[in-house]
Design a protein around this motif. Structure first.
Motif, PDB file in Angstrom:
ATOM      1  N   LYS A  53       0.743  -1.139  -0.160  1.00 50.32           N
ATOM      2  CA  LYS A  53       0.200   0.154  -0.125  1.00 50.32           C
ATOM      3  C   LYS A  53       0.747   1.789   0.480  1.00 50.32           C
ATOM      4  O   LYS A  53       1.447   0.945   0.528  1.00 50.32           O
ATOM      5  CB  LYS A  53      -1.093   0.167   1.255  1.00 50.32           C
ATOM      6  N   VAL A  54       0.521   2.112  -1.224  1.00 50.97           N
ATOM      7  CA  VAL A  54       1.290   3.636  -1.392  1.00 50.97           C
ATOM      8  C   VAL A  54       0.547   4.688  -1.006  1.00 50.97           C
ATOM      9  O   VAL A  54      -0.411   4.914  -1.753  1.00 50.97           O
ATOM     10  CB  VAL A  54       2.158   3.497  -2.152  1.00 50.97           C
ATOM     11  N   GLN A  55       0.925   5.065   0.385  1.00 53.14           N
ATOM     12  CA  GLN A  55      -0.293   6.474  -0.205  1.00 53.14           C
ATOM     13  C   GLN A  55       0.452   7.499  -1.150  1.00 53.14           C
ATOM     14  O   GLN A  55       1.870   7.975  -1.317  1.00 53.14           O
ATOM     15  CB  GLN A  55       0.278   7.358   1.400  1.00 53.14           C
ATOM     16  N   THR A  56      -0.700   8.100  -1.588  1.00 54.23           N
ATOM     17  CA  THR A  56      -0.390   9.198  -2.737  1.00 54.23           C
ATOM     18  C   THR A  56      -1.121   9.917  -2.701  1.00 54.23           C
ATOM     19  O   THR A  56      -1.324  11.653  -3.613  1.00 54.23           O
ATOM     20  CB  THR A  56      -0.698   8.007  -4.204  1.00 54.23           C
ATOM     21  N   HIS A  57      -2.277  10.746  -1.971  1.00 54.23           N
ATOM     22  CA  HIS A  57      -2.626  11.732  -1.445  1.00 54.23           C
ATOM     23  C   HIS A  57      -2.869  12.396   0.032  1.00 54.23           C
ATOM     24  O   HIS A  57      -3.264  10.716   0.471  1.00 54.23           O
ATOM     25  CB  HIS A  57      -3.843  12.247  -2.433  1.00 54.23           C
ATOM     26  N   PRO A  58      -2.457  13.263   0.515  1.00 54.13           N
ATOM     27  CA  PRO A  58      -2.646  14.568  -0.160  1.00 54.13           C
ATOM     28  C   PRO A  58      -1.247  14.731  -0.070  1.00 54.13           C
ATOM     29  O   PRO A  58      -1.027  16.067  -0.745  1.00 54.13           O
ATOM     30  CB  PRO A  58      -2.651  15.392   1.189  1.00 54.13           C
ATOM     31  N   GLU A  59      -0.181  13.963   0.171  1.00 53.71           N
ATOM     32  CA  GLU A  59       1.083  13.946  -0.426  1.00 53.71           C
ATOM     33  C   GLU A  59       1.844  12.498  -1.183  1.00 53.71           C
ATOM     34  O   GLU A  59       1.660  11.558  -0.588  1.00 53.71           O
ATOM     35  CB  GLU A  59       1.755  14.404   1.265  1.00 53.71           C
ATOM     36  N   PHE A  60       2.203  12.744  -1.916  1.00 59.79           N
ATOM     37  CA  PHE A  60       3.025  11.763  -3.127  1.00 59.79           C
ATOM     38  C   PHE A  60       4.039  11.025  -2.456  1.00 59.79           C
ATOM     39  O   PHE A  60       4.915  11.822  -2.239  1.00 59.79           O
ATOM     40  CB  PHE A  60       2.980  11.954  -4.188  1.00 59.79           C
ATOM     41  N   TYR A  61       3.424   9.609  -1.692  1.00 54.56           N
ATOM     42  CA  TYR A  61       4.786   8.981  -1.725  1.00 54.56           C
ATOM     43  C   TYR A  61       5.384   8.145  -2.699  1.00 54.56           C
ATOM     44  O   TYR A  61       4.031   7.612  -3.609  1.00 54.56           O
ATOM     45  CB  TYR A  61       4.961   8.508  -0.323  1.00 54.56           C
ATOM     46  N   SER A  62       6.218   7.540  -3.284  1.00 57.14           N
ATOM     47  CA  SER A  62       6.469   6.358  -3.930  1.00 57.14           C
ATOM     48  C   SER A  62       7.980   5.497  -3.701  1.00 57.14           C
ATOM     49  O   SER A  62       8.588   6.346  -2.711  1.00 57.14           O
ATOM     50  CB  SER A  62       6.687   6.989  -5.294  1.00 57.14           C
ATOM     51  N   LEU A  63       8.131   4.578  -4.236  1.00 54.86           N
ATOM     52  CA  LEU A  63       9.383   3.377  -3.779  1.00 54.86           C
ATOM     53  C   LEU A  63      10.091   4.170  -4.780  1.00 54.86           C
ATOM     54  O   LEU A  63       9.942   4.404  -5.694  1.00 54.86           O
ATOM     55  CB  LEU A  63       9.032   2.239  -4.197  1.00 54.86           C
ATOM     56  N   ASN A  64      11.563   3.878  -4.456  1.00 57.20           N
ATOM     57  CA  ASN A  64      13.012   4.354  -5.322  1.00 57.20           C
ATOM     58  C   ASN A  64      13.225   2.872  -6.126  1.00 57.20           C
ATOM     59  O   ASN A  64      13.856   2.609  -6.708  1.00 57.20           O
ATOM     60  CB  ASN A  64      13.793   5.126  -4.027  1.00 57.20           C
ATOM     61  N   LYS A  65      12.754   2.233  -5.494  1.00 55.77           N
ATOM     62  CA  LYS A  65      12.336   0.633  -6.586  1.00 55.77           C
ATOM     63  C   LYS A  65      11.031   0.063  -6.619  1.00 55.77           C
ATOM     64  O   LYS A  65       9.866   0.253  -5.750  1.00 55.77           O
ATOM     65  CB  LYS A  65      13.662  -0.358  -6.178  1.00 55.77           C
ATOM     66  N   PRO A  66      10.625  -1.102  -7.747  1.00 59.49           N
ATOM     67  CA  PRO A  66      11.438  -1.109  -8.866  1.00 59.49           C
ATOM     68  C   PRO A  66      11.700  -0.156  -9.957  1.00 59.49           C
ATOM     69  O   PRO A  66      11.064   0.814  -9.464  1.00 59.49           O
ATOM     70  CB  PRO A  66      11.148  -2.144  -9.968  1.00 59.49           C
ATOM     71  N   ALA A  67      12.608  -0.432 -11.204  1.00 62.25           N
ATOM     72  CA  ALA A  67      11.958   1.477 -11.989  1.00 62.25           C
ATOM     73  C   ALA A  67      11.160   1.520 -12.216  1.00 62.25           C
ATOM     74  O   ALA A  67      10.438   1.052 -12.327  1.00 62.25           O
ATOM     75  CB  ALA A  67      13.216   0.708 -13.047  1.00 62.25           C
ATOM     76  N   ARG A  68      10.660   3.219 -12.439  1.00 64.52           N
ATOM     77  CA  ARG A  68       9.767   3.379 -12.961  1.00 64.52           C
ATOM     78  C   ARG A  68       8.693   3.977 -11.900  1.00 64.52           C
ATOM     79  O   ARG A  68       7.603   3.815 -12.456  1.00 64.52           O
ATOM     80  CB  ARG A  68       9.775   2.621 -14.429  1.00 64.52           C
TER      81      ARG A  68
END
Length: 187
Positions: A53-68
């Motif tokens: 699970k990745v929180q994307t709002h109200p602030e966007f977070y993301s993983l540094n892997k896998p590529a893209r």
């Protein structure tokens, strides 16, 4: 949609030690939650699923892997947010309300949006396993996409029915919060 499914597949193909970097606790407000539903000590029927699970709002977070993953998830979360907001506008109007009634009432500028990917690894005893147990979604609008496995079921009149997802389509679930809002408005 395929790009987001592929990005999640990429995550679940990472070596275990790289996936473990994103393992989290029980706080629902964490940026990332990676884990498994499998707990033999608690479950008589095995809940056979890994999730991210990745929180994307109200602030966007993301993983540094896998590529893209970050790039794909940012674009996907923006587009799905637009779809969800359009659905809430249509529901507001269908109830005879101003188009932004639900948006404003639910304070959606500050509401949380999550991307969730489920992975169902091969199971040695599938007759004793479920992917996800009977549940309701606790959000406002859930947009669900399925890969080619099409394992979604819904309960209707006490029977479980398989839902065959349209290729490249969403299954839209109006979740618990919207049911409560509808009930408050109509009674």
């Amino acid at each position: 949609m395929k790009g987001m499914i592929d990005a999640y597949h990429g995550f679940f193909r990472l070596p275990d030690e790289e996936e473990e970097e994103f393992k989290s606790g029980n706080d629902v407000l964490e940026m990332f939650k990676y884990g498994t539903s499998f707990n033999l000590a608690l479950n008589k029927v095995l809940l056979w699923r890994d999730f991210l699970k990745v929180q994307t709002h109200p602030e966007f977070y993301s993983l540094n892997k896998p590529a893209r993953f970050s790039e794909v998830s940012l674009e996907f979360s923006r587009r799905t947010r637009d779809v969800a907001l359009e659905i809430t506008r249509a529901i507001s109007e269908s109830l005879g309300l101003e188009p932004d009634y639900i948006y404003n009432t639910m304070n959606m500028d500050h509401g949380m949006q999550m991307l969730v990917g489920n992975y169902y690894p091969p199971c040695p005893q599938p007759e004793h396993a479920l992917g996800v147990a009977h549940h309701t979604d606790h959000g406002l609008v859930t947009l669900l996409i399925q890969n080619e496995m099409n394992g979604l079921q819904v309960e209707h009149n006490g029977k479980w029915l398989a839902v065959d997802g349209a290729p490249n389509g969403f299954f839209v679930n109006l979740s618990d919060q919207l049911h409560v809002l509808y009930w408050l408005y109509n009674y």
